[in-house]
Scaffold this motif. Structure first.
Motif, PDB file in Angstrom:
ATOM      1  N   GLY A  60       0.837  -1.198   0.000  1.00  0.00           N
ATOM      2  CA  GLY A  60       0.000   0.000   0.000  1.00  0.00           C
ATOM      3  C   GLY A  60       0.863   1.235   0.000  1.00  0.00           C
ATOM      4  N   GLY A  61       0.262   2.411   0.005  1.00  0.00           N
ATOM      5  CA  GLY A  61       1.001   3.664  -0.038  1.00  0.00           C
ATOM      6  C   GLY A  61       0.959   4.363   1.296  1.00  0.00           C
ATOM      7  N   ALA A  62       1.993   5.119   1.626  1.00  0.00           N
ATOM      8  CA  ALA A  62       2.035   5.822   2.894  1.00  0.00           C
ATOM      9  C   ALA A  62       2.166   7.322   2.700  1.00  0.00           C
ATOM     10  CB  ALA A  62       3.205   5.312   3.740  1.00  0.00           C
ATOM     11  N   GLY A  63       2.110   7.814   1.487  1.00  0.00           N
ATOM     12  CA  GLY A  63       2.269   9.233   1.226  1.00  0.00           C
ATOM     13  C   GLY A  63       1.030  10.027   1.579  1.00  0.00           C
ATOM     14  N   LEU A  67      -0.089  12.051  -4.076  1.00  0.00           N
ATOM     15  CA  LEU A  67       0.203  10.625  -4.197  1.00  0.00           C
ATOM     16  C   LEU A  67      -0.763   9.796  -3.363  1.00  0.00           C
ATOM     17  CD1 LEU A  67       4.112  10.563  -4.136  1.00  0.00           C
ATOM     18  CD2 LEU A  67       2.567  10.618  -6.094  1.00  0.00           C
ATOM     19  N   TYR A  68      -1.079  10.283  -2.170  1.00  0.00           N
ATOM     20  CA  TYR A  68      -2.017   9.576  -1.305  1.00  0.00           C
ATOM     21  C   TYR A  68      -3.384   9.483  -1.971  1.00  0.00           C
ATOM     22  CZ  TYR A  68      -4.805   8.456   2.822  1.00  0.00           C
ATOM     23  OH  TYR A  68      -5.668   7.866   3.705  1.00  0.00           O
ATOM     24  N   LEU A  69      -3.863  10.595  -2.494  1.00  0.00           N
ATOM     25  CA  LEU A  69      -5.170  10.612  -3.136  1.00  0.00           C
ATOM     26  C   LEU A  69      -5.192   9.735  -4.377  1.00  0.00           C
ATOM     27  CD1 LEU A  69      -6.091  14.381  -2.773  1.00  0.00           C
ATOM     28  CD2 LEU A  69      -7.052  12.457  -1.500  1.00  0.00           C
ATOM     29  N   LYS A  70      -4.086   9.724  -5.130  1.00  0.00           N
ATOM     30  CA  LYS A  70      -4.029   8.903  -6.336  1.00  0.00           C
ATOM     31  C   LYS A  70      -4.118   7.424  -5.986  1.00  0.00           C
ATOM     32  CE  LYS A  70      -1.399   8.211 -10.606  1.00  0.00           C
ATOM     33  NZ  LYS A  70      -1.375   6.752 -10.557  1.00  0.00           N
ATOM     34  N   LEU A  71      -3.360   7.001  -4.983  1.00  0.00           N
ATOM     35  CA  LEU A  71      -3.421   5.607  -4.568  1.00  0.00           C
ATOM     36  C   LEU A  71      -4.792   5.264  -3.995  1.00  0.00           C
ATOM     37  CD1 LEU A  71       0.095   5.193  -2.911  1.00  0.00           C
ATOM     38  CD2 LEU A  71      -0.659   4.272  -5.106  1.00  0.00           C
ATOM     39  N   ALA A 298      -0.342  -2.577  -6.842  1.00  0.00           N
ATOM     40  CA  ALA A 298      -1.112  -3.372  -5.897  1.00  0.00           C
ATOM     41  C   ALA A 298      -2.492  -2.782  -5.654  1.00  0.00           C
ATOM     42  CB  ALA A 298      -0.354  -3.495  -4.578  1.00  0.00           C
ATOM     43  N   THR A 299      -2.573  -1.465  -5.470  1.00  0.00           N
ATOM     44  CA  THR A 299      -3.873  -0.860  -5.194  1.00  0.00           C
ATOM     45  C   THR A 299      -4.784  -0.886  -6.417  1.00  0.00           C
ATOM     46  OG1 THR A 299      -2.849   1.324  -5.576  1.00  0.00           O
ATOM     47  CG2 THR A 299      -3.116   0.600  -3.289  1.00  0.00           C
ATOM     48  N   ARG A 300      -4.213  -0.910  -7.607  1.00  0.00           N
ATOM     49  CA  ARG A 300      -5.032  -1.046  -8.811  1.00  0.00           C
ATOM     50  C   ARG A 300      -5.553  -2.472  -8.983  1.00  0.00           C
ATOM     51  NH1 ARG A 300      -4.825   3.085 -12.543  1.00  0.00           N
ATOM     52  NH2 ARG A 300      -3.244   4.697 -12.170  1.00  0.00           N
ATOM     53  N   SER A 310      -9.395   2.165   1.810  1.00  0.00           N
ATOM     54  CA  SER A 310      -8.501   3.316   1.682  1.00  0.00           C
ATOM     55  C   SER A 310      -7.080   2.886   1.997  1.00  0.00           C
ATOM     56  CB  SER A 310      -8.919   4.439   2.641  1.00  0.00           C
ATOM     57  OG  SER A 310      -8.609   4.104   3.984  1.00  0.00           O
ATOM     58  N   VAL A 311      -6.123   3.680   1.532  1.00  0.00           N
ATOM     59  CA  VAL A 311      -4.723   3.390   1.821  1.00  0.00           C
ATOM     60  C   VAL A 311      -4.485   3.388   3.331  1.00  0.00           C
ATOM     61  CG1 VAL A 311      -2.368   4.258   1.571  1.00  0.00           C
ATOM     62  CG2 VAL A 311      -3.912   4.258  -0.390  1.00  0.00           C
ATOM     63  N   LYS A 312      -5.083   4.322   4.021  1.00  0.00           N
ATOM     64  CA  LYS A 312      -4.915   4.400   5.479  1.00  0.00           C
ATOM     65  C   LYS A 312      -5.375   3.095   6.139  1.00  0.00           C
ATOM     66  CE  LYS A 312      -6.476   6.972   9.553  1.00  0.00           C
ATOM     67  NZ  LYS A 312      -7.337   8.093  10.025  1.00  0.00           N
ATOM     68  N   ASP A 313      -6.541   2.590   5.714  1.00  0.00           N
ATOM     69  CA  ASP A 313      -7.055   1.355   6.308  1.00  0.00           C
ATOM     70  C   ASP A 313      -6.159   0.161   5.971  1.00  0.00           C
ATOM     71  OD1 ASP A 313      -9.274   2.614   7.433  1.00  0.00           O
ATOM     72  OD2 ASP A 313     -10.470   2.363   5.616  1.00  0.00           O
ATOM     73  N   LEU A 314      -5.666   0.105   4.731  1.00  0.00           N
ATOM     74  CA  LEU A 314      -4.801  -0.997   4.339  1.00  0.00           C
ATOM     75  C   LEU A 314      -3.493  -0.985   5.118  1.00  0.00           C
ATOM     76  CD1 LEU A 314      -5.288  -1.088   0.471  1.00  0.00           C
ATOM     77  CD2 LEU A 314      -5.867  -2.911   2.070  1.00  0.00           C
ATOM     78  N   VAL A 315      -2.922   0.191   5.301  1.00  0.00           N
ATOM     79  CA  VAL A 315      -1.658   0.281   6.030  1.00  0.00           C
ATOM     80  C   VAL A 315      -1.860  -0.070   7.499  1.00  0.00           C
ATOM     81  CG1 VAL A 315       0.176   1.857   6.768  1.00  0.00           C
ATOM     82  CG2 VAL A 315      -0.646   1.914   4.416  1.00  0.00           C
TER      83      VAL A 315
END
Length: 386
Positions: A60-63, A67-71, A298-300, A310-315
């Protein structure tokens, strides 16, 4: 995740017992602040690692910012609570988590050239695994559900809101083709009596690209595997598989073992352990761009329930899984027996399956007695991690 090696996965290739009946034909068929400096390797790995399909860790993404919104925008999610309503097993709050991991074989888009068959706008789940993470999040049991299992599918509401009546004696993977992830989840919950806390789904193209961006996955084959249907030709020995080869390996059913879906499951389970090991090595990467590219792929590739949407939830989810290594994953197949009316189908061994579900509900290891004497695919030990 990866699917069947047949041209059209809705009707599996003939197995060892003769031609298969059409999908869902039942038991009588067949006659029978933007960061610009690299983080430390360990911190970066922790912030960027989460689960992807069938026990695979998702990057997942941590930005933040763009970048955060894109992921975040890459991730597709479904509200299971809305789709399934209140008729679900009780959520046992004992520190464990249960995740249904699905691999879809849609023939549309980038998957068409990989999957073969027709592009009819539908998808089927050829890989299904129940991942049970025990209290303390240091170990997990992974129970594979054979796609050819005949089950009584409950009435369900699909992802599009359409209502689907119950159907007795249909193939397990027809639940997904009928109503998507919500119907697959409800079918699993009805079979097991266990509430799924989450679901994750991944497709062909995303799986292949992810393995490529990881730099391949190393495995050792104890014997040669040659299956033109899945475009796989591996001599015995150690190999670093690229995405296409990895996809071929987890899809093959005729190149090794008895040619059944059960043999393919054994190959998938071995590959998953090798892939988990490879993903855990991601901390050695030093390129922020490489890490972002992995997270983007991975997120795609995944569809999740809204709790992981969401990225936050995945992380956050990743933080609870970082202690589960390949060595701490116990892989089993749901206890089944061959259908006496059609050797290309299997039936749940209810007594032994009950041992599996009781163990998971009670937070215990799956006992060896639960799988002794059940149908197997004769591909155990053919593939191992390296």
């Amino acid at each position: 995740m990866p699917a069947d090696s047949t041209p059209d996965a809705v009707t599996p290739d003939p197995g060892p017992a003769g031609p298969r009946s059409p999908e869902g034909s039942g038991r009588d068929a067949g006659g029978g602040g933007r960061r610009r400096t690299p983080l430390g390797a360990r911190r970066r790995a922790l912030r960027l690692t989460s689960w992807i399909a069938f026990g695979i860790l998702l990057l997942g993404g941590a930005g933040v910012g763009y970048l955060y919104l894109k992921l975040n925008g890459n991730i597709r999610s479904i509200d299971l609570d809305q789709a399934l309503g209140g008729h679900r097993p009780t959520d046992v709050d004992n520190g464990s988590e249960d995740i249904l991991v699905l691999g879809s074989d849609t023939r549309s888009g980038g998957n068409r050239k990989l999957g073969g068959g027709t592009d009819d706008g539908t998808a089927r789940s050829d890989t299904a695994m129940i991942v049970h993470v025990y209290d303390g999040h240091k170990r997990a049991s992974v129970v594979s559900v054979p796609r050819d299992t005949l089950v009584d599918r409950p009435a369900c509401t699909g992802a599009d809101g359409a209502e689907h009546p119950a159907a007795p004696g249909v193939m397990f993977n027809s639940a997904y083709s009928t109503g998507g992830a919500p119907c697959a989840v409800k079918t699993v919950e009805t079979m097991t009596g266990i509430r799924m806390d989450h679901f994750l789904e991944v497709d062909f193209a995303g799986f292949e690209k992810l393995v490529d961006e990881l730099g391949g996955v190393k495995v050792t084959t104890a014997k040669a595997i040659d299956d033109p249907d899945s475009h796989l030709d591996l001599p015995a020995g150690t190999h670093t598989l690229d995405g296409g080869q990895a996809l071929g390996l987890v899809r093959t059913r005729h190149g090794v073992g008895d040619g059944s879906d059960l043999g393919r499951i054994q190959l998938q389970q071995a590959f998953i352990k090798a892939l988990v090991t490879r993903v855990k090595q991601i901390g050695v990467l030093t390129s922020p761009k490489k890490l972002y590219d992995l997270a983007d792929t991975a997120t795609r590739a995944v569809t999740t329930d809204s709790g992981l949407g969401s990225v936050k939830d995945l992380v956050s989810f990743a933080g609870g899984l970082k202690g589960v290594s390949a060595q701490k994953m116990h892989m089993v197949t749901m206890p089944v027996r061959y259908d006496p009316a059609n050797g290309n189908r299997v039936l749940v061994d209810e007594a032994k399956a009950a041992q599996v579900w009781a163990a998971l509900k009670g937070g215990r290891a799956v006992p060896a007695s639960a799988t002794e004497g059940t149908a197997a695919g004769e591909a155990s030990g053919v593939v191992s991690g390296s």
